[in-house]
Design an enzyme around this catalytic site. Structure first.
Site, PDB file in Angstrom:
ATOM      1  N   GLN A 127      -8.266  -4.420  -6.479  1.00  0.00           N
ATOM      2  CA  GLN A 127      -9.286  -3.787  -7.324  1.00  0.00           C
ATOM      3  C   GLN A 127      -9.906  -2.571  -6.648  1.00  0.00           C
ATOM      4  OE1 GLN A 127     -10.022  -4.314 -10.452  1.00  0.00           O
ATOM      5  NE2 GLN A 127      -8.598  -6.022 -10.588  1.00  0.00           N
TER       6      GLN A 127
ATOM      7  N   CYS B  24      -7.948 -14.799 -13.923  1.00  0.00           N
ATOM      8  CA  CYS B  24      -7.231 -15.334 -12.749  1.00  0.00           C
ATOM      9  C   CYS B  24      -8.203 -15.641 -11.614  1.00  0.00           C
ATOM     10  CB  CYS B  24      -6.137 -14.376 -12.276  1.00  0.00           C
ATOM     11  SG  CYS B  24      -4.836 -14.152 -13.464  1.00  0.00           S
TER      12      CYS B  24
ATOM     13  N   LYS C 284      -2.551  -0.705 -10.891  1.00  0.00           N
ATOM     14  CA  LYS C 284      -4.007  -0.551 -11.039  1.00  0.00           C
ATOM     15  C   LYS C 284      -4.461   0.815 -10.510  1.00  0.00           C
ATOM     16  CE  LYS C 284      -4.711  -5.502 -10.411  1.00  0.00           C
ATOM     17  NZ  LYS C 284      -4.998  -6.204 -11.658  1.00  0.00           N
TER      18      LYS C 284
ATOM     19  N   HIS D 218      -9.281 -13.826  -6.416  1.00  0.00           N
ATOM     20  CA  HIS D 218      -8.275 -13.908  -7.487  1.00  0.00           C
ATOM     21  C   HIS D 218      -7.273 -14.999  -7.080  1.00  0.00           C
ATOM     22  CE1 HIS D 218      -4.652 -12.502  -9.691  1.00  0.00           C
ATOM     23  NE2 HIS D 218      -5.452 -11.790 -10.454  1.00  0.00           N
TER      24      HIS D 218
ATOM     25  N   ASP E 236      -7.624  -7.915   0.350  1.00  0.00           N
ATOM     26  CA  ASP E 236      -7.004  -7.775  -0.966  1.00  0.00           C
ATOM     27  C   ASP E 236      -7.645  -6.550  -1.620  1.00  0.00           C
ATOM     28  OD1 ASP E 236      -6.256  -7.831  -3.572  1.00  0.00           O
ATOM     29  OD2 ASP E 236      -6.805  -9.925  -3.947  1.00  0.00           O
TER      30      ASP E 236
HETATM   31  C1  LIG Z   1      -8.483  -8.879  -6.791  1.00  0.00           C
HETATM   32  C2  LIG Z   1      -7.061  -9.022  -7.226  1.00  0.00           C
HETATM   33  N1  LIG Z   1      -6.142  -9.480  -6.367  1.00  0.00           N
HETATM   34  C3  LIG Z   1      -4.858  -9.610  -6.690  1.00  0.00           C
HETATM   35  C4  LIG Z   1      -4.414  -9.302  -7.948  1.00  0.00           C
HETATM   36  C5  LIG Z   1      -2.977  -9.479  -8.267  1.00  0.00           C
HETATM   37  O1  LIG Z   1      -2.397  -8.268  -8.592  1.00  0.00           O
HETATM   38  P1  LIG Z   1      -0.929  -8.208  -9.224  1.00  0.00           P
HETATM   39  O2  LIG Z   1      -0.940  -9.123 -10.412  1.00  0.00           O
HETATM   40  O3  LIG Z   1      -0.760  -6.780  -9.585  1.00  0.00           O
HETATM   41  O4  LIG Z   1       0.016  -8.657  -8.161  1.00  0.00           O
HETATM   42  C6  LIG Z   1      -5.328  -8.831  -8.898  1.00  0.00           C
HETATM   43  C7  LIG Z   1      -4.904  -8.534 -10.271  1.00  0.00           C
HETATM   44  O5  LIG Z   1      -5.685  -8.565 -11.197  1.00  0.00           O
HETATM   45  C8  LIG Z   1      -6.679  -8.686  -8.523  1.00  0.00           C
HETATM   46  O6  LIG Z   1      -7.587  -8.234  -9.383  1.00  0.00           O
END
Ligand SMILES: Cc1ncc(COP(=O)(O)O)c(C=O)c1O
Length: 407
Positions: free
Chosen positions: A204, A365, A227, A124, A201
């Site tokens: 998800q 993203c 999430k 992401h 990370d």
């Molecule tokens: C794999 C992953 N990393 C990071 C993020 C970023 O999360 P946030 O926008 O809640 O900070 C997301 C959000 O969709 C994600 O799917």
């Protein structure tokens, strides 16, 4: 047939009773954000109605109550991911802020020009851009481990990227664009054999997998509360205590200090050193309520049920001519990314919305993932524990009707 109490769970989520364009809502955009159970909504209302004040500062009763609840949420997070200590649980706004914190604090203090950071091709933007920014600032180099057409990490290529200059591996546990679940145990063991720390990370993964940071032995773990059926504006950075102790604060301000004079400032200990300013008090307490909620259902039960949903959705999707599944890793979480021949993903999203079905259409993203597959965007249905087979039938029926009319 699964004995998972999905109807009972659905009844806990008031928004699932909404109608959209006169159709029952079919909410399949959970990878972007999950809906909230009544317990979380009630927790926020309760805090603001009865127990709200600023934390860590007041001697008055309300402040003490709010502080206890806030710190209680930290303990709930600790237990949920099995961290060794609440000192290792830093509250932030979300996964994005957590990664930026590590990049700017750990990265800037521990890395230098020429050092390398390894990420993967399926990250992401939140796990790409903060590292690019760090690399620009200090002259470090970003390396990207490739994946295959199924959307699986090429492990040998990943391993070959690791060398004496590699100072950090930052990788997603589960891809938001493809659903791929990475072999993070193997990744961590391989990196650790070379003394390279690993950031996972977990944005998800956290609502879909049992996460035990001590068993994983990851050095940093990040996730977002929204999430995990919790409020937006909440997130967690887990870091091993020794690493966090050695890192400088990310932001300065109130709550992160022990002593301030104009000559110098002595910082607070962990975890407060990284929590400058007034946090999202009621929301963090609400995140604690979300953790109580999923814990009562049982993560193991959630994992098993969602695997059934994904299998069912994949089988149905495979039977639709002209539907291309993007991301076919052998080990996947509940995400079905797809394209349809001759119909743009944005049109798929808009047309499904007219049937009450909420999916995501776009680059998620993860623009490099789109580039890899040579598509501008995909349509993405993503599942949560409150989704049903009937909803998947409605989705598939909707897709078939689109193909008939426009395909
Ligand atoms: C794999 C992953 N990393 C990071 C993020 C970023 O999360 P946030 O926008 O809640 O900070 C997301 C959000 O969709 C994600 O799917």
């Amino acid at each position: 047939m699964s004995t998972f109490p999905v109807e009972q769970i659905r009844a806990d989520f008031p928004i699932l009773g909404e109608t959209i364009r006169n159709k029952p809502l079919v909410y399949l955009d959970n990878a972007a954000s999950c809906q909230k159970p009544q317990a979380v909504i009630d927790s926020i209302v309760h805090t603001y109605s009865h127990e709200y004040a600023n934390i860590h500062r007041g001697v008055h009763t309300l402040s003490v109550k709010a502080t206890d609840k806030f710190e209680g949420a930290r303990e709930k997070v600790r237990a949920f991911i099995n961290a060794a200590s609440t000192k290792e649980i830093i509250f932030v706004r979300g996964a994005t802020e957590a990664i930026n914190l590590v990049a700017q604090s750990y990265g800037k203090s521990q890395l230098q020009a020429g050092d390398e950071i390894v990420i993967s091709a399926m990250e992401h933007h939140a796990n790409i851009v903060p590292w690019q920014m760090l690399c620009q600032q200090i002259g470090a180099v970003l390396k990207v481990a490739p994946m295959n057409q199924q959307g699986e990490l090429l492990f040998d290529e990943f391993e070959q990227l690791l060398n004496d200059k590699t100072k950090l591996v930052a990788i997603t546990q589960m891809s938001n664009a493809l659903g791929t679940i990475n072999p993070v145990e193997k990744i961590i063991a391989t990196a650790h054999a070379r003394q390279i720390p690993v950031l996972l990370d977990g944005a998800q993964a956290i609502p879909h997998m049992v996460v035990d940071v001590q068993a994983l032995d990851c050095d940093f773990y990040v996730f977002s509360g929204h999430k995990l059926y919790g409020p937006s504006g909440t997130g967690v950075l887990y870091g091993k205590q020794a690493l966090l102790e050695a890192m400088p604060p990310y932001q300065g301000g109130g709550d992160m200090i022990r002593q301030v004079t104009f000559a110098k400032t002595e910082y607070a200990g962990l975890p407060h050193k990284f929590e400058a300013g007034t946090p999202a008090i009621a929301e963090i307490i609400g995140l604690g309520a979300a953790i109580d909620y999923v814990t009562a259902i049982g993560m193991d039960n959630i994992v098993a049920y969602e695997a059934e949903l994904l299998d069912y959705a994949t089988q149905q999707a495979e039977q639709i001519k002209g539907l291309n599944i993007i991301g076919q890793a052998a080990h996947k979480g509940g995400i079905l990314s797809f394209t349809l021949d001759r119909i743009h993903p944005h049109d798929i999203g808009t047309m499904l919305d007219s049937l009450g079905i909420a999916i995501r259409a776009g680059h998620h993203c993860a623009m490099p993932v789109m580039d890899f597959y040579g598509v501008p965007a995909t349509a993405r249905a993503s599942f949560a524990m409150y989704n049903t087979r009937q909803e998947i039938d409605v989705l598939m029926q909707g897709i078939k009707s689109l193909i008939e009319v426009f395909g």
